[in-house]
Structures are given as structure tokens and as C-alpha cells.
Scaffold this motif. Structure first.
Motif, PDB file in Angstrom:
ATOM      1  N   LEU A 140       0.846  -1.189   0.000  1.00 42.51           N
ATOM      2  CA  LEU A 140       0.000   0.000   0.000  1.00 42.51           C
ATOM      3  C   LEU A 140       0.881   1.239   0.000  1.00 42.51           C
ATOM      4  CD1 LEU A 140      -2.550  -1.011   2.789  1.00 42.51           C
ATOM      5  CD2 LEU A 140      -2.880  -1.164   0.327  1.00 42.51           C
ATOM      6  N   ALA A 141       0.437   2.265  -0.683  1.00 42.93           N
ATOM      7  CA  ALA A 141       1.168   3.531  -0.663  1.00 42.93           C
ATOM      8  C   ALA A 141       0.811   4.274   0.620  1.00 42.93           C
ATOM      9  CB  ALA A 141       0.785   4.378  -1.869  1.00 42.93           C
ATOM     10  N   THR A 142       1.811   4.895   1.232  1.00 40.94           N
ATOM     11  CA  THR A 142       1.563   5.674   2.439  1.00 40.94           C
ATOM     12  C   THR A 142       1.955   7.114   2.171  1.00 40.94           C
ATOM     13  OG1 THR A 142       3.741   5.144   3.304  1.00 40.94           O
ATOM     14  CG2 THR A 142       1.960   3.724   4.004  1.00 40.94           C
ATOM     15  N   SER A 143       1.018   8.021   2.346  1.00 41.92           N
ATOM     16  CA  SER A 143       1.302   9.437   2.093  1.00 41.92           C
ATOM     17  C   SER A 143       2.098  10.056   3.235  1.00 41.92           C
ATOM     18  CB  SER A 143      -0.006  10.210   1.890  1.00 41.92           C
ATOM     19  OG  SER A 143      -0.831  10.061   3.026  1.00 41.92           O
ATOM     20  N   GLU A 144       1.846   9.596   4.475  1.00 41.77           N
ATOM     21  CA  GLU A 144       2.574  10.163   5.613  1.00 41.77           C
ATOM     22  C   GLU A 144       4.000   9.640   5.714  1.00 41.77           C
ATOM     23  OE1 GLU A 144       0.282   6.600   7.028  1.00 41.77           O
ATOM     24  OE2 GLU A 144      -0.316   8.432   6.026  1.00 41.77           O
TER      25      GLU A 144
END
Length: 142
Positions: free
Chosen positions: A100-104
Motif C-alpha cells: 500500500l502507498a503511504t502518504s505520511e
């Protein structure tokens, strides 16, 4: 007496604060089973491969592979997670593992396991998220 598939560890089942099994609802039993599985996955996935002399394949390999690209590393970790869970957590049937991509945390690693877990003789679909803490090399199961 053989252990029933999907129940918690011996110490979890001996908890004096739990009500008798027959008085718990299906939802309570499912929650208890999934909590036990998550606890075991956290222990399992935080073990480094080669750290156990009696079981050298137990755990995940070191994730500090500088030769692999970011996407290759994520794909390899997905394959490793799937293989370890398939061998060492028999209560879970892994359908899919993906990154999953994590923006934080743009450089952080986060994965989702899509699994089937038996609850009262019928498989339930469960999603389990894994967050890799980059500096500590520790995986938290959520």
C-alpha cells in the motif's frame, strides 16, 4: 487432545477473565480468534530468517537490500510474507498480499493481507494491515 483450528494459544485460552466459551457469541469468538492470529503474526513477522537454529527458514529476510529497487523490494517482501504465513500460521489462508502507498511515510512500507480465517467451520474474509517501521525494522500488525 488436539488443538481446535483457529483458537488462541494455551495461555490465551487459560485467561481467567474470559467467560466460558459456550456463552460467547459468534462475533466474540471471531474477534478473539483474529486477535490471537494477529499476535502470532506480529511475532512471526518480526523474526529474522536464520535467527533460529532449529528452524532456519522461520521469519523474514533482512529488508536492507540496497541492490533491489523500491518496487522490486516491495514485491519480494510480499512474496516472503505470503510464504512465511502459509508455512507457519495454519489458521490463515492467504489469498493476496499487496503493498500500500503511504502518504505520511513515502519511504515507509505498508502491506495488506487478504485472508480467509475459519470461524465456526466457515471461512471469513479478513484484511490485516502490516506497517514496517523503517528505522526499527519492526512490523506492527493492525
Amino acid at each position: 487432545m488436539p488443538r481446535s483450528p483457529g483458537q488462541g494459544s494455551l495461555f490465551e485460552r487459560l485467561d481467567p477473565n474470559l467467560p466460558p466459551r459456550r456463552s460467547r457469541t459468534r462475533q466474540d469468538l471471531a474477534t478473539e480468534r483474529i486477535r490471537a492470529i494477529k499476535n502470532h503474526l506480529e511475532l512471526l513477522l518480526n523474526t529474522r530468517r536464520g535467527g533460529s537454529q532449529s528452524c532456519p527458514d522461520l521469519g523474514l529476510p533482512d529488508m536492507n537490500d540496497a541492490s533491489a529497487g523500491q518496487m522490486d523490494l516491495r514485491n519480494q517482501i510480499c512474496l516472503d510474507i505470503r510464504a512465511v504465513v502459509a508455512v507457519y500460521e495454519p489458521r490463515v489462508q492467504v489469498v493476496d498480499v499487496h503493498s500500500l502507498a503511504t502518504s505520511e511515510q513515502p519511504l515507509g512500507l505498508r502491506f495488506r493481507l487478504h485472508c480467509l480465517v475459519p470461524v465456526r467451520d466457515s471461512p471469513e474474509r479478513v484484511e490485516i494491515d502490516l506497517l514496517v517501521h523503517h528505522r526499527q525494522q519492526r512490523i506492527n500488525v493492525m
